[in-house]
Design a protein around this motif. Structure first.
Motif, PDB file in Angstrom:
ATOM      1  N   LEU A  95      29.923  30.721 -28.725  1.00 37.01           N
ATOM      2  CA  LEU A  95      30.136  29.358 -29.211  1.00 37.01           C
ATOM      3  C   LEU A  95      28.851  28.537 -29.103  1.00 37.01           C
ATOM      4  O   LEU A  95      28.583  27.667 -29.948  1.00 37.01           O
ATOM      5  N   GLY A  96      28.051  28.829 -28.075  1.00 37.23           N
ATOM      6  CA  GLY A  96      26.755  28.156 -27.950  1.00 37.23           C
ATOM      7  C   GLY A  96      25.825  28.504 -29.094  1.00 37.23           C
ATOM      8  O   GLY A  96      25.077  27.649 -29.599  1.00 37.23           O
ATOM      9  N   LEU A  97      25.846  29.759 -29.526  1.00 33.15           N
ATOM     10  CA  LEU A  97      25.032  30.165 -30.674  1.00 33.15           C
ATOM     11  C   LEU A  97      25.527  29.503 -31.954  1.00 33.15           C
ATOM     12  O   LEU A  97      24.727  29.078 -32.799  1.00 33.15           O
ATOM     13  N   LEU A  98      26.839  29.431 -32.123  1.00 29.78           N
ATOM     14  CA  LEU A  98      27.397  28.772 -33.305  1.00 29.78           C
ATOM     15  C   LEU A  98      26.941  27.320 -33.361  1.00 29.78           C
ATOM     16  O   LEU A  98      26.583  26.806 -34.428  1.00 29.78           O
ATOM     17  N   ARG A  99      26.927  26.660 -32.230  1.00 30.81           N
ATOM     18  CA  ARG A  99      26.494  25.262 -32.174  1.00 30.81           C
ATOM     19  C   ARG A  99      25.052  25.116 -32.657  1.00 30.81           C
ATOM     20  O   ARG A  99      24.712  24.154 -33.362  1.00 30.81           O
ATOM     21  N   GLU A 100      24.195  26.079 -32.313  1.00 26.44           N
ATOM     22  CA  GLU A 100      22.774  25.940 -32.596  1.00 26.44           C
ATOM     23  C   GLU A 100      22.373  26.386 -34.000  1.00 26.44           C
ATOM     24  O   GLU A 100      21.431  25.834 -34.574  1.00 26.44           O
ATOM     25  N   VAL A 101      23.060  27.371 -34.578  1.00 24.12           N
ATOM     26  CA  VAL A 101      22.602  27.883 -35.878  1.00 24.12           C
ATOM     27  C   VAL A 101      23.686  27.909 -36.950  1.00 24.12           C
ATOM     28  O   VAL A 101      23.403  28.269 -38.095  1.00 24.12           O
ATOM     29  N   GLY A 102      24.911  27.554 -36.611  1.00 27.57           N
ATOM     30  CA  GLY A 102      25.976  27.607 -37.607  1.00 27.57           C
ATOM     31  C   GLY A 102      25.850  26.514 -38.662  1.00 27.57           C
ATOM     32  O   GLY A 102      25.381  25.409 -38.382  1.00 27.57           O
ATOM     33  N   MET A 103      26.270  26.825 -39.878  1.00 26.77           N
ATOM     34  CA  MET A 103      26.352  25.825 -40.935  1.00 26.77           C
ATOM     35  C   MET A 103      27.614  24.987 -40.724  1.00 26.77           C
ATOM     36  O   MET A 103      28.576  25.449 -40.103  1.00 26.77           O
ATOM     37  N   PRO A 104      27.630  23.745 -41.238  1.00 28.27           N
ATOM     38  CA  PRO A 104      28.809  22.885 -41.021  1.00 28.27           C
ATOM     39  C   PRO A 104      30.126  23.537 -41.423  1.00 28.27           C
ATOM     40  O   PRO A 104      31.126  23.415 -40.702  1.00 28.27           O
ATOM     41  N   ALA A 105      30.150  24.242 -42.558  1.00 25.51           N
ATOM     42  CA  ALA A 105      31.396  24.877 -42.992  1.00 25.51           C
ATOM     43  C   ALA A 105      31.798  26.000 -42.039  1.00 25.51           C
ATOM     44  O   ALA A 105      32.989  26.179 -41.753  1.00 25.51           O
ATOM     45  N   GLN A 106      30.821  26.750 -41.532  1.00 27.53           N
ATOM     46  CA  GLN A 106      31.112  27.795 -40.553  1.00 27.53           C
ATOM     47  C   GLN A 106      31.682  27.189 -39.279  1.00 27.53           C
ATOM     48  O   GLN A 106      32.661  27.680 -38.713  1.00 27.53           O
ATOM     49  N   LYS A 107      31.059  26.128 -38.828  1.00 32.82           N
ATOM     50  CA  LYS A 107      31.522  25.485 -37.602  1.00 32.82           C
ATOM     51  C   LYS A 107      32.950  24.981 -37.748  1.00 32.82           C
ATOM     52  O   LYS A 107      33.793  25.200 -36.862  1.00 32.82           O
ATOM     53  N   ALA A 108      33.231  24.315 -38.852  1.00 35.89           N
ATOM     54  CA  ALA A 108      34.574  23.772 -39.051  1.00 35.89           C
ATOM     55  C   ALA A 108      35.620  24.879 -39.012  1.00 35.89           C
ATOM     56  O   ALA A 108      36.674  24.743 -38.379  1.00 35.89           O
ATOM     57  N   ARG A 109      35.340  25.991 -39.675  1.00 36.00           N
ATOM     58  CA  ARG A 109      36.311  27.088 -39.753  1.00 36.00           C
ATOM     59  C   ARG A 109      36.453  27.806 -38.413  1.00 36.00           C
ATOM     60  O   ARG A 109      37.572  28.043 -37.935  1.00 36.00           O
ATOM     61  N   LEU A 110      35.320  28.175 -37.800  1.00 35.00           N
ATOM     62  CA  LEU A 110      35.379  28.972 -36.574  1.00 35.00           C
ATOM     63  C   LEU A 110      35.797  28.135 -35.366  1.00 35.00           C
ATOM     64  O   LEU A 110      36.553  28.603 -34.514  1.00 35.00           O
ATOM     65  N   TYR A 111      35.320  26.898 -35.301  1.00 36.28           N
ATOM     66  CA  TYR A 111      35.809  26.016 -34.235  1.00 36.28           C
ATOM     67  C   TYR A 111      37.314  25.799 -34.376  1.00 36.28           C
ATOM     68  O   TYR A 111      38.045  25.722 -33.377  1.00 36.28           O
ATOM     69  N   GLY A 112      37.783  25.690 -35.605  1.00 37.06           N
ATOM     70  CA  GLY A 112      39.208  25.515 -35.826  1.00 37.06           C
ATOM     71  C   GLY A 112      40.016  26.678 -35.282  1.00 37.06           C
ATOM     72  O   GLY A 112      41.090  26.485 -34.693  1.00 37.06           O
ATOM     73  N   GLU A 113      39.514  27.899 -35.479  1.00 35.53           N
ATOM     74  CA  GLU A 113      40.194  29.078 -34.942  1.00 35.53           C
ATOM     75  C   GLU A 113      40.265  29.014 -33.415  1.00 35.53           C
ATOM     76  O   GLU A 113      41.292  29.324 -32.801  1.00 35.53           O
ATOM     77  N   VAL A 114      39.157  28.614 -32.801  1.00 37.94           N
ATOM     78  CA  VAL A 114      39.100  28.557 -31.340  1.00 37.94           C
ATOM     79  C   VAL A 114      40.050  27.493 -30.802  1.00 37.94           C
ATOM     80  O   VAL A 114      40.767  27.706 -29.813  1.00 37.94           O
ATOM     81  N   LEU A 115      40.078  26.337 -31.449  1.00 38.78           N
ATOM     82  CA  LEU A 115      40.977  25.278 -31.000  1.00 38.78           C
ATOM     83  C   LEU A 115      42.439  25.668 -31.182  1.00 38.78           C
ATOM     84  O   LEU A 115      43.326  25.114 -30.519  1.00 38.78           O
ATOM     85  N   ALA A 116      42.705  26.631 -32.069  1.00 37.25           N
ATOM     86  CA  ALA A 116      44.063  27.141 -32.262  1.00 37.25           C
ATOM     87  C   ALA A 116      44.397  28.269 -31.296  1.00 37.25           C
ATOM     88  O   ALA A 116      45.470  28.871 -31.391  1.00 37.25           O
ATOM     89  N   GLY A 117      43.477  28.568 -30.367  1.00 39.07           N
ATOM     90  CA  GLY A 117      43.765  29.531 -29.309  1.00 39.07           C
ATOM     91  C   GLY A 117      43.157  30.903 -29.478  1.00 39.07           C
ATOM     92  O   GLY A 117      43.379  31.784 -28.642  1.00 39.07           O
ATOM     93  N   LYS A 118      42.394  31.122 -30.534  1.00 40.31           N
ATOM     94  CA  LYS A 118      41.820  32.457 -30.716  1.00 40.31           C
ATOM     95  C   LYS A 118      40.680  32.686 -29.725  1.00 40.31           C
ATOM     96  O   LYS A 118      39.907  31.783 -29.408  1.00 40.31           O
ATOM     97  N   ARG A 119      40.589  33.930 -29.263  1.00 38.88           N
ATOM     98  CA  ARG A 119      39.596  34.314 -28.265  1.00 38.88           C
ATOM     99  C   ARG A 119      38.446  35.075 -28.925  1.00 38.88           C
ATOM    100  O   ARG A 119      38.652  35.869 -29.848  1.00 38.88           O
ATOM    101  N   LEU A 120      37.246  34.865 -28.394  1.00 37.14           N
ATOM    102  CA  LEU A 120      36.050  35.539 -28.872  1.00 37.14           C
ATOM    103  C   LEU A 120      35.572  36.511 -27.808  1.00 37.14           C
ATOM    104  O   LEU A 120      35.449  36.147 -26.636  1.00 37.14           O
ATOM    105  N   GLY A 121      35.313  37.737 -28.199  1.00 33.60           N
ATOM    106  CA  GLY A 121      34.767  38.723 -27.267  1.00 33.60           C
ATOM    107  C   GLY A 121      33.281  38.878 -27.518  1.00 33.60           C
ATOM    108  O   GLY A 121      32.589  37.937 -27.880  1.00 33.60           O
ATOM    109  N   ASN A 122      32.788  40.058 -27.391  1.00 33.47           N
ATOM    110  CA  ASN A 122      31.382  40.308 -27.659  1.00 33.47           C
ATOM    111  C   ASN A 122      31.162  41.808 -27.718  1.00 33.47           C
ATOM    112  O   ASN A 122      31.655  42.538 -26.867  1.00 33.47           O
ATOM    113  N   ALA A 123      30.458  42.251 -28.754  1.00 39.30           N
ATOM    114  CA  ALA A 123      29.982  43.627 -28.758  1.00 39.30           C
ATOM    115  C   ALA A 123      28.641  43.601 -28.046  1.00 39.30           C
ATOM    116  O   ALA A 123      27.686  43.011 -28.544  1.00 39.30           O
TER     117      ALA A 123
END
Length: 417
Positions: free
Chosen positions: A112-140
């Motif tokens: 989420l920190g990386l998204l904040r720094e390099v994400g485009m506004p449309a990406q942020k709106a969509r992906l932040y929305g998923e997170v606020l709806a409870g979706k979890r992010l892992g990591n490869a």
């Protein structure tokens, strides 16, 4: 039940969260209150989850519903945008209750920190929305070094343009949180040789998450292997992290702040169990002439030392969080400010590493031989501390600090500084 070493790719997918059950946290106070509530629920089964290596699927659903996953989302996108000091304390609270379960969301906040720094506004709106709806992010996680690579930084995971669209191929390990995640962000190299991060949906064809994590500590993080085999990628799910190479920022220090907080939580749990066991079960040494171990002057002095070191580490951790908050409040994060953030977090990481190891080892010396019985499972504190503190060696933190203060060499900018 198969052992971790014999497991095949896991087919189980995380349950989609019910947005209606996911809380929207408004501020720092609510975030801390939610963390304490979850910690009380998590602590009760922590020892048995470790003993049986029972993966915390149900507990992570509670985590999603608590709303804690969205606490760093900027306010303009609907999140609480809590302070770095609060984020660190949330991890301390959860990891005192169960450090393996508490560690699982670390990469959630890192990406989420990386998204904040390099994400485009449309990406942020969509992906932040998923997170606020409870979706979890892992990591490869990272890759094993290729036989043809000169350093471990030269990866082989590739995002390639094909006639059928973008495709992702590669194999990663130490993928904490990926098994339980709704998206699995992965670092890759694109056709132009640039570093990108691909936010792959967990149910994407060609993505396999293998539960082959078999460490003696942090046993239920499921930090196993992730493979990508011609995984189709939506271009809107790609972040251009190559842009961060020459841009000062806080994504590295923020990631390390969380790592330090995990160790602080382990230390606090070990000290709490030490006090409990000495009060309830420990026997005084035969030559002391004392009736109770709590009257032993040597035990009393050692407990005093543990409390000093524990308190010092916690204060420096909080100070590091406040340093990041002050830097983040500035209009521009310049090179010197980014370096100060890394230095502040390195100081905290040294102290939290040392107290986690000291407290989890000292437990047995003060509590006595009865504390080593398998029924108590108190060795989990040392196993967890020893495993987690190996993520980023303290010797290199000391080198970073010495080189900065003596020679004013600025730390390298990456997720481990």
């Amino acid at each position: 039940m198969p052992t971790p070493e014999s497991s095949s790719p896991v087919s189980r997918l995380p349950r989609p969260p019910d947005p209606a059950r996911v809380r929207r946290i408004a501020d720092d106070a609510e975030a801390l209150a939610a963390a304490y509530t979850l910690a009380a629920a998590f602590a009760a089964g922590a020892a048995e989850r470790d003993r049986q290596r029972r993966l915390p699927w149900a507990e992570l659903d509670l985590w999603s519903e608590s709303g804690l996953g969205g606490i760093t989302v900027p306010r303009e996108y609907g999140g609480a945008d809590v302070s770095f000091a609060t984020l660190a304390e949330v991890f301390v609270i959860l990891c005192e209750a169960d450090p393996a379960l508490g560690q699982i969301p670390q990469n959630h906040f890192g990406v989420l920190g990386l998204l904040r720094e390099v994400g485009m506004p449309a990406q942020k709106a969509r992906l932040y929305g998923e997170v606020l709806a409870g979706k979890r992010l892992g990591n490869a996680g990272p890759e094993r070094r290729s036989a043809n690579a000169k350093t471990i930084l030269q990866g082989t995971t590739r995002l390639s343009a094909t006639s059928d669209g973008l495709r992702l191929d590669g194999r990663r390990f130490y993928s904490t949180g990926a098994l339980f995640a709704h998206r699995v962000p992965a670092r890759a190299t694109d056709d132009e040789g640039r570093a990108v991060q691909v936010w792959v949906p967990r149910d994407a064809p060609g993505l396999s998450v293998i539960d082959d994590w078999s460490s003696f500590g942090q046993r239920t993080t499921a930090s196993g292997t992730v493979t990508f085999d011609q995984v189709p990628v939506d271009p809107q799910d790609v972040l251009p992290i190559w842009q961060l190479a020459d841009r000062p920022g806080l994504f590295g220090p923020a990631s390390q702040l969380i790592q330090a907080a995990i160790d602080q939580g382990i230390a606090q749990a070990a000290v709490a169990d030490t006090l409990r066991f000495v009060r309830e079960r420990a026997r005084p040494w035969v030559d002391s002439g004392l009736e109770h171990a709590t009257d032993d002057p040597y035990i009393i002095a050692d407990v005093g030392r543990l409390q000093i070191d524990l308190h010092a580490a916690h204060e420096v951790l909080q100070e590091a969080g406040h340093t990041l908050d002050a830097i983040a409040a500035q209009p521009i994060v310049d090179t010197e400010a980014s370096a100060r953030a890394s230095v502040a977090v390195a100081e905290a990481k040294v102290l939290t590493t040392r107290i986690a190891l000291e407290a989890s080892e000292k437990l047995f010396e003060l509590a006595g031989s009865a504390s080593t019985r398998a029924a108590h499972n108190l060795d989990r504190h040392w196993r967890n501390a020893r495993t987690h503190t190996l993520h980023d060696p303290v010797r290199w933190k000391l080198h970073l600090l010495g080189n900065y203060h003596l020679n004013h060499v600025l730390p390298a900018r990456h997720s481990w500084n």
